[in-house]
Design an enzyme around this catalytic site. Structure first.
Site, PDB file in Angstrom:
ATOM      1  N   CYS A  98       0.872  -1.173   0.000  1.00  0.00           N
ATOM      2  CA  CYS A  98       0.000   0.000   0.000  1.00  0.00           C
ATOM      3  C   CYS A  98       0.910   1.224   0.000  1.00  0.00           C
ATOM      4  O   CYS A  98       1.681   1.424   0.952  1.00  0.00           O
ATOM      5  CB  CYS A  98      -0.910  -0.015   1.218  1.00  0.00           C
ATOM      6  SG  CYS A  98      -2.013   1.405   1.220  1.00  0.00           S
ATOM      7  N   CYS A 242      -3.199   6.824  -5.038  1.00  0.00           N
ATOM      8  CA  CYS A 242      -2.926   5.386  -4.909  1.00  0.00           C
ATOM      9  C   CYS A 242      -1.495   5.063  -5.359  1.00  0.00           C
ATOM     10  O   CYS A 242      -1.189   5.089  -6.567  1.00  0.00           O
ATOM     11  CB  CYS A 242      -3.940   4.548  -5.704  1.00  0.00           C
ATOM     12  SG  CYS A 242      -3.807   2.806  -5.307  1.00  0.00           S
TER      13      CYS A 242
END
Ligand code: PYC
Length: 319
Positions: A98, A242
């Protein structure tokens, strides 16, 4: 059962929250049934999923969190050169890597006085990630090897023009779609969520590993190169651009010859936050790149989360 008590540090990276669990996580040093020692982050993740998944649900879901929250559990690592292991999770499961979460973890470690500007390595379940904390608190991630697995996949969805999609890996699996009409990204988030969900269902018929969708369009700020809307596996959209998705985007740009190595790409999110990104080739013949993603996180809470066994929603609300 007694109360469970965790110390968590909440941060956000470009608007996307990370809840880093710094105290109170389960003991993942060995399997609770067999007693087998667990050394890799991948083994610890399997144990967390199998025996302690309630912790994940309780820590990120309502009433203590929300579907947008990403959790980061700090775990010891045995991987040579790594300072810290980290397992990322969300409202429905676990993430390989992530990007925004790694930046949140770095700002959390800085806040706790555990790191100073310089380079460290973090151990994730998909590999070692190099991370640099800069003196202005920016963080640069040298992400895992990223690549495009398929290009120009035709998607025919009812009442829509034909869409062309790429499938790429950037630490998680993405379906990337350039919006045929530049105004699509101006639609309300609920419409973009439902469009992305339709795309996800269609692409998974061919690529079941894909669990994120990225829609691309022109940036609002002309300083940036592109704007994206990212659907995450739990049905929320990423408020940040992201990090793993931007890595996947770079892999596609590199494969298409649209971005040279060491050239900055500014990826704008749907709420206007920006990640700066660039890449180097790892293996040009295979299309494998080493992406670098940079941004800043801010700590917004340092608190104790309590799980009271008498609470009917102790383990989270399931919608
Ligand atoms: O920044 O890589 C990322 C990410 C994945 C899911 C939410 N954010």
């Amino acid at each position: 059962m007694n109360h469970l008590d965790f110390r968590v540090i909440d941060s956000h990276t470009g608007g996307e929250p990370t809840r880093t669990i710094v105290e109170g996580g389960p003991d993942l040093s060995c399997d609770p049934i067999s007693g087998r020692p667990l050394s890799t982050v991948g083994e610890k993740l399997d144990c967390l999923r199998e025996h302690f998944d309630g912790y994940r649900r309780a820590l990120v879901n309502e009433p203590r969190g929300s579907e947008v929250m990403v959790g980061a559990l700090l775990v010891p690592t045995h991987t040579h050169g790594c300072l810290q292991g980290v397992i990322f999770f969300n409202n429905v499961g676990y993430l390989g890597m992530c990007g925004h979460g790694t930046i949140g973890v770095m700002e959390t470690l800085r806040y706790l006085g555990q790191i100073v500007p310089g380079k460290i390595q973090l151990d994730t379940c998909v590999g070692t990630v190099g991370v640099e904390l800069h003196s202005d608190r920016r963080v640069s991630i040298e992400n895992v090897a990223s690549y495009r697995a398929a290009s120009q996949i035709r998607l025919d969805l009812e009442n829509l023009p034909t869409l062309m999609a790429d499938v790429a890996y950037g630490g998680n699996w993405f379906c990337l779609v350039q919006c045929p009409d530049p105004s699509w990204l101006d639609r309300p988030a609920k419409d973009l969520l439902s469009l992305s969900d339709r795309i996800l269902k269609q692409i998974r018929l061919q690529f079941p590993q894909v669990d994120h969708v990225e829609l691309f369009g022109p940036p609002i700020d002309p300083m940036n190169d592109s704007r994206s809307f990212v659907l995450c596996p739990g049905g929320a959209y990423d408020r940040s651009p992201c990090g793993t998705g931007t890595s996947a985007k770079l892999a596609c740009l590199a494969a298409d010859g649209k971005l040279e190595p060491a050239t900055t790409w500014r990826q704008e999110s749907i709420i206007g936050s920006v990640f700066e990104a660039s890449y180097e080739w790892l293996d040009r013949s295979q299309g494998h790149i080493a992406p670098t993603i940079s941004s800043k996180a801010f700590v917004n809470a340092d608190c104790r989360v309590i799980i009271d066994p008498d609470d009917p929603f102790a383990w989270g609300i399931h919608h």
